[in-house]
Every structure is written in structure tokens, then in C-alpha cells.
Design a protein around this motif. Structure first.
Motif, mmCIF file in Angstrom:
data_model
loop_
_atom_site.group_PDB
_atom_site.id
_atom_site.type_symbol
_atom_site.label_atom_id
_atom_site.label_comp_id
_atom_site.label_asym_id
_atom_site.label_seq_id
_atom_site.Cartn_x
_atom_site.Cartn_y
_atom_site.Cartn_z
ATOM 1 N N LEU A 197 0.829 -1.204 0.000
ATOM 2 C CA LEU A 197 0.000 0.000 0.000
ATOM 3 C C LEU A 197 0.866 1.258 0.000
ATOM 4 N N GLN A 198 1.985 1.175 0.725
ATOM 5 C CA GLN A 198 2.887 2.318 0.751
ATOM 6 C C GLN A 198 3.470 2.563 -0.633
ATOM 7 N N ASP A 199 3.825 1.489 -1.341
ATOM 8 C CA ASP A 199 4.343 1.630 -2.706
ATOM 9 C C ASP A 199 3.292 2.241 -3.633
ATOM 10 N N ALA A 200 2.035 1.784 -3.471
ATOM 11 C CA ALA A 200 0.961 2.309 -4.309
ATOM 12 C C ALA A 200 0.755 3.798 -4.062
ATOM 13 N N ALA A 201 0.780 4.190 -2.787
ATOM 14 C CA ALA A 201 0.622 5.608 -2.448
ATOM 15 C C ALA A 201 1.803 6.424 -2.970
ATOM 16 N N GLU A 202 3.000 5.819 -2.952
ATOM 17 C CA GLU A 202 4.184 6.511 -3.454
ATOM 18 C C GLU A 202 4.060 6.793 -4.954
ATOM 19 N N LEU A 203 3.503 5.833 -5.692
ATOM 20 C CA LEU A 203 3.321 6.050 -7.126
ATOM 21 C C LEU A 203 2.323 7.175 -7.382
ATOM 22 N N VAL A 204 1.246 7.234 -6.595
ATOM 23 C CA VAL A 204 0.292 8.338 -6.733
ATOM 24 C C VAL A 204 0.989 9.664 -6.444
ATOM 25 N N ARG A 205 1.863 9.660 -5.456
ATOM 26 C CA ARG A 205 2.613 10.883 -5.132
ATOM 27 C C ARG A 205 3.480 11.308 -6.313
ATOM 28 N N TYR A 206 4.111 10.341 -6.964
ATOM 29 C CA TYR A 206 4.889 10.656 -8.162
ATOM 30 C C TYR A 206 3.983 11.272 -9.235
#
Length: 254
Positions: free
Chosen positions: A10-19
Motif C-alpha cells: 500500500l505504501q508503494d501504491a501511495a508513493e506512485l500516486v505521489r509521483y
């Protein structure tokens, strides 16, 4: 999947949205962004989590482009929704004209559904947009008269083009280092520079001052708004102009 693995996912998914919220950043220049984007493209479960997080934040993923990255579209009423009318730093008149200019840029380069599906990069210039809007003003001026040649009572849209028509195309500053803020070309330049800031355009000075490339990200955003009545109206005028002048927009291969 363990609790720790699920949390990391989930953290990786949120990081991609941040990108994706940094539209000028390109995945080819950031290894972490590139890896997460590839994972989004290949792993359906991860893709679902990225899109769910985006929806929760009020953005919709509309593309995962290998060169331009994760393309997000702000949903109405969401955290990232932007409205020109809410920008109180500019006068109400300038905000209205800016709105007209943004729609005109899109209608000028994407007059048909085929153009919206074509991934070739479009080029446009400040002068070209101004000429298109001057043509639009003449069309609307004619349409605002009834059969007897008398002005028809103004509709809401009339105020905008009348404001545009009253401004000079390009009025040099006293120092002759640019054009004044009251000219229409200064508003067009402001709109195009805003697109650059949003990662939807790039300056193209090799073609002359005031020239820009409109990127894949811009085309996708226009596709999301293609049914907007004002865009449809301007696009109809653009197609009619092409039919009469046979002057296609410059394009170049990706």
C-alpha cells in the motif's frame, strides 16, 4: 500476503500516486518512479490499489505513460480540483479570458476525435492561438445578430469574447521587452506557461518565440473534457475554418 507485505504494498501504491502528482517529473529520470510505473503496468493487483488510493484522494488515473509517467485527472470536488475562477490573484476579466484561451488551445489542436486519438506531438504558438481566437470573435459577432442585422440580447458567453475583442493582440511594454498584461497574447502566453508548469507542454524556441509542444499528458486531459459544450463549439468553428482554409496544424513524430 503478510500484514507487513500488505502495508509495504500500500505504501508503494501511495508513493506512485505521489509521483503522479508531480507532473513535470519523468520516470526515465527517476529509477524508483520507473520501477513503480512498470509494476503498475504489469501487476493488476497493484494497479487496483493505486487507482483506489487515487480515487480516495479525488484523482483518477487515466494513463501510465512510459515517458510522461502516471497521468492523473482531478475529479470534480476533489482535493486537486483547480478552477480558474477561484484564482483571486487575477481580475475576474482576466480569469474569464484565460478560461477561453485554454479551451481555444485544445480546440485548435484537437478539432476531431481522430486528433484526440493521435499520439503525435502537436506544436502551437501564441500567435496561432490569437489568430484562431480573432477568427472566433468574428464568427460570434456575426452569430450575435438577428435576421435584421440587429444585436441579439447577450448570452453569458458573449461577455467573454467581447472582453477578448476589446484587447489589443500585442502591445509592447515601455521597455519593449515583451507585451503588456492587457494584450491578448500575454494571456495566451500565461496559459501556455501554466501548461508547461503542469507538465503538459514544453517550450519550443527552436521554432521561434512563443512556440510550444503540447504533450501526451495534455491530450489525455483534453479527452476527459471533450464533451464540454464550450469545447464542442470552438472545435466546430475550428473544423469549419480548416474546411475553408485547408491549413492543418503542424505535427511531429514522438
Amino acid at each position: 500476503m503478510s500484514t507487513v507485505a500488505a502495508r509495504d504494498d500500500l505504501q508503494d501504491a501511495a508513493e506512485l500516486v505521489r509521483y503522479g502528482c508531480r507532473p513535470r517529473l519523468r520516470p526515465l529520470s527517476d529509477a524508483r518512479y520507473h520501477d513503480l510505473l512498470q509494476r503498475y503496468r504489469m501487476d493488476k493487483g497493484f494497479r487496483d490499489r493505486v487507482e483506489a488510493i487515487g480515487q480516495g484522494l479525488g484523482v483518477q488515473v487515466i494513463a501510465a505513460h512510459t515517458q510522461e509517467g502516471l497521468v492523473l485527472h482531478a475529479l470534480d470536488g476533489g482535493l486537486f480540483t483547480y478552477r480558474i475562477k477561484h484564482d483571486l490573484k487575477r481580475s475576474a476579466e482576466r480569469r474569464l479570458i484565460l478560461g477561453l484561451v485554454h479551451i481555444a488551445i485544445a480546440a485548435r489542436v484537437y478539432p476531431t476525435e481522430h486528433d484526440l486519438e493521435d499520439e503525435t506531438v502537436k506544436r502551437i504558438s501564441v500567435g496561432e492561438v490569437d489568430a484562431f481566437l480573432r477568427h472566433l470573435v468574428e464568427q460570434l459577432r456575426e452569430a450575435s445578430k438577428d435576421a435584421d442585422g440587429l444585436p441579439v440580447p447577450e448570452a453569458a458567453v458573449d461577455a467573454v469574447w467581447r472582453m477578448y475583442a476589446m484587447r489589443p493582440p500585442a502591445k509592447p511594454t515601455a521597455a519593449r521587452r515583451g507585451v503588456t498584461q492587457t494584450s491578448t497574447q500575454s494571456v495566451i502566453a500565461e496559459a501556455l506557461e501554466w501548461l508547461v508548469h503542469q507538465g503538459m507542454a514544453l517550450p519550443a524556441p527552436e521554432f521561434g518565440p512563443g512556440h510550444y509542444r503540447l504533450l501526451h499528458r495534455f491530450r489525455l486531459q483534453v479527452s476527459e473534457a471533450a464533451a464540454m459544450p464550450a469545447f464542442v463549439t470552438l472545435r466546430d468553428i475550428r473544423r469549419a475554418q480548416d474546411a475553408g482554409m485547408a491549413a492543418p496544424t503542424d505535427t511531429e513524430e514522438m
